[in-house]
Write an enzyme that holds these catalytic residues in place. Structure first.
Site, PDB file in Angstrom:
ATOM      1  N   LYS A 197       0.835  -1.206   0.000  1.00 43.93           N
ATOM      2  CA  LYS A 197       0.000   0.000   0.000  1.00 43.93           C
ATOM      3  C   LYS A 197       0.865   1.250   0.000  1.00 43.93           C
ATOM      4  O   LYS A 197       1.921   1.275   0.647  1.00 43.93           O
ATOM      5  CB  LYS A 197      -0.912  -0.028   1.231  1.00 43.93           C
ATOM      6  CG  LYS A 197      -2.014   1.034   1.219  1.00 43.93           C
ATOM      7  CD  LYS A 197      -2.937   0.879   2.416  1.00 43.93           C
ATOM      8  CE  LYS A 197      -4.049   1.908   2.400  1.00 43.93           C
ATOM      9  NZ  LYS A 197      -4.966   1.758   3.570  1.00 43.93           N
ATOM     10  N   SER A 232      -9.936   1.656   2.532  1.00 42.64           N
ATOM     11  CA  SER A 232      -9.055   2.487   1.722  1.00 42.64           C
ATOM     12  C   SER A 232      -7.975   1.685   0.991  1.00 42.64           C
ATOM     13  O   SER A 232      -7.427   2.160   0.012  1.00 42.64           O
ATOM     14  CB  SER A 232      -8.365   3.542   2.596  1.00 42.64           C
ATOM     15  OG  SER A 232      -7.502   2.912   3.528  1.00 42.64           O
ATOM     16  N   SER A 245     -10.225  -0.760   6.599  1.00 44.16           N
ATOM     17  CA  SER A 245      -9.573  -0.510   5.309  1.00 44.16           C
ATOM     18  C   SER A 245      -8.869  -1.702   4.677  1.00 44.16           C
ATOM     19  O   SER A 245      -8.458  -1.622   3.525  1.00 44.16           O
ATOM     20  CB  SER A 245      -8.579   0.642   5.437  1.00 44.16           C
ATOM     21  OG  SER A 245      -9.272   1.862   5.473  1.00 44.16           O
TER      22      SER A 245
END
Lengths: 89, 489
Positions: B74, B149, B173
């Site tokens: 990420k 997210s 997330s």
């Protein structure tokens, strides 16, 4: 609740464009209304989980990143220092 | 293919790490234009890492199960000299001078980092639509969001653009996008994985965790990243075993708690049905369903948005255009530079959260908002502790609905926030939870089931999730992403 967006934005060092002001105002008021659902409580609370207390490492002098590595990402650098607008007249 | 089967092939020399990497980059070339999983693709570097693994295999060295496995990271996790943008204009030029601890651990294990995964700006969002660069799309149907997210982390795994991925989970997330994209995602116990080098959003809630296409893969990756780190004072002092080797995939005699609050009106009937069917299948394997109650669930979202935004307003104060990141071009003085930099560098959702946090911490409002939220946090944690007296694991939907359409919720923050209603309590209480696929919706999208355990019960979660996976016959990549003869099917 009426929220003074201009004041809050100023505290947060943000400026909101005039044309977006109404949208932000409305959205913030709905979000705050959602947050107002919490009932008053007299529960105690602790910031740190007692079953997993933090252990701080000793403060020892060790090799660290070099100055030029750290300054590589700075927007404006001069003579190994970060440049910002004048703060003292 | 899973990491476990690829690792076996590597050991048997049936394929090379470079071949695996090429096949993944082939898939990226094919689908990335549609899916948008990555902010940065690191092909050159990845091939170097793969060559190194092949060299070690040829030399007969002992290898970690992650050696040669393509992994996405990420974009809020620092990678040395590789753009770490956090999905924001604010950090669109930021190349960290150091690696996050988890990235160091991946490199030591020989994992091949294929790229930096797309995300909602500063991890604030449930759809991956607030990314400054481009929205990521759902590999099952690109008209739908991948969730957020960690949207790119879930979509790259689901689309076969990586075999594993790292995400971060502050309120759901990792689990939410895992459920929307039909993959497995673990939010580990607070304190079990170092956050050194993770760009902070809400420090008392943030946790880095793994996503993958099988429970064993997720357990392998978790085994590599967990552990005490002197660089993160909140990381827990304890010993961890190998979670993948420790799996026994049995639920005999296990008590499964079913909290009525998670099966209420707001949850779509098809989601309820899929999760209840999952519970039924586990019951057939010898688990026992127990009804439990978590009465404060209704307040969780309020408490979550107060606590996370308060911490975010403080954490994001560092982005001021001085030391790194974006700096506005025209300004009259220092304060003006701060304001212009932050106003131009942050997107609207980040501004909303910073302002909400500033508001709830401002004088006159602190007691009514922040203090109450912290009290509610304690109460929610206590309710979980009480519930775990009656059951071993708690099963709920991961989200009240399957993925929604791109653009459907962007104009309504409250509707967007509602996607997190089933996941936020886990972060508030610092617990571990895993999301596994448990069905397909009427319009052909995956549905996720969340398994929640007491602190540091990851091994048990892997056992339950692994048992369920065996019953289902395994998970896989999104059907539409299956190319002909693809290595990574």
């Amino acid at each position: 609740m009426q929220i003074d967006i201009r004041h809050i934005a100023k505290l947060a060092r943000l400026s909101i464009e005039d044309e977006k002001m109404e949208k932000f105002q409305h959205e913030m008021e709905t979000i705050v209304a959602m947050c107002e659902k919490l009932p008053p409580m007299d529960d105690a609370y602790t910031a740190v989980d007692p079953s997993n207390p933090m252990r701080l490492r000793p403060d020892q002098v060790k090799p660290s990143l070099k100055r030029d590595q750290l300054l590589k990402n700075a927007p404006q650098v001069q003579a190994g220092c970060i440049v910002v607008p004048k703060v003292v007249e | 293919m899973t990491a476990a089967s690829l690792s076996e092939k590597l050991q048997k020399k049936e394929c090379s790490a470079v071949e695996i990497a090429h096949s993944v980059f082939g898939q990226i070339a094919k689908v990335e234009g549609t899916i948008g999983s990555f902010v940065t693709v690191c092909e050159e570097q990845a091939l170097e890492q793969a060559k190194e693994v092949d060299r070690k295999i040829a030399a007969g060295e002992d290898l970690s199960p992650l050696a040669g496995i393509p992994i996405g990271v990420k974009d809020n996790i620092c990678t040395k000299d590789v753009l770490t943008s956090c999905g924001s204009k604010m950090l669109s030029n930021f190349q960290p001078p150091y690696n996050a601890t988890v990235v160091d651990k991946l490199e030591q294990a020989g994992a091949v980092i294929v790229g930096k995964c797309n995300m909602d700006e500063f991890a604030m969002g449930s759809s991956c639509e607030t990314s400054y660069f481009k929205p990521a799309k759902n590999p099952w149907n690109p008209d739908y969001v991948p969730g957020g997210s960690s949207g790119g982390s879930a979509s790259c795994v689901s689309a076969g653009e990586a075999v594993l991925a790292l995400g971060s989970d502050t309120g759901g997330s990792i689990r939410l996008p895992a459920s929307y994209c039909g993959v497995v995602g673990l939010k580990p116990t607070y304190g079990s994985v170092s956050r050194y080098g993770l760009v902070a959003f809400a420090s008392s809630l943030d946790q880095i965790g793994p996503l993958g296409r099988s429970v064993a893969d997720v357990a392998s990756l978790y085994s590599v990243i967990c552990g005490k780190d002197p660089m993160d004072a909140t990381s827990a002092q304890r010993e961890y075993g190998d979670f993948c080797q420790g799996m026994n995939r049995s639920v005999k005699g296990l008590r499964i708690g079913i909290p009525q609050e998670y099966f209420g009106e707001g949850v779509e009937p098809q989601v309820k049905a899929a999760v209840m069917a999952g519970i039924q299948r586990l019951a057939e394997e010898g688990a026992q369903a127990v009804n439990i109650t978590l009465p404060s669930t209704d307040y969780a979202l309020s408490a979550y948005y107060i606590i996370s935004s308060a911490e975010a307003s403080s954490n994001l104060a560092r982005f001021d255009g001085v030391k790194y990141g974006y700096r506005a071009k025209d300004y009259t003085n220092l304060i003006d530079m701060y304001e212009k930099t932050r106003s131009e560098g942050f997107g609207d959702e980040v501004k909303r959260r910073i302002m909400l946090g500033t508001f709830v911490l401002s004088s006159g409002f602190y007691d009514a908002y922040y203090k109450r939220a912290k009290q509610m946090q304690q109460r929610i944690a206590q309710e979980y502790a009480d519930a775990f007296q009656q059951c071993d694991v708690i099963l709920t939907p991961t989200s009240p609905s399957p993925a929604f359409r791109v653009g459907e919720r962007t104009d309504d923050p409250l509707k967007m926030y509602a996607a997190d209603v089933c996941t936020v309590t886990v972060n508030i209480a610092g617990l571990p939870a895993i999301s596994v696929p448990c069905g397909i919706s009427e319009n052909g999208l995956p549905i996720g089931m969340q398994m929640i355990g007491p602190k540091f019960s990851e091994q048990m979660l892997f056992d339950v999730a692994g048992c369920y996976e065996t019953i289902c016959g395994g998970f896989g990549i999104a059907p539409s992403m299956k190319g002909e003869g693809g290595q990574t099917k």
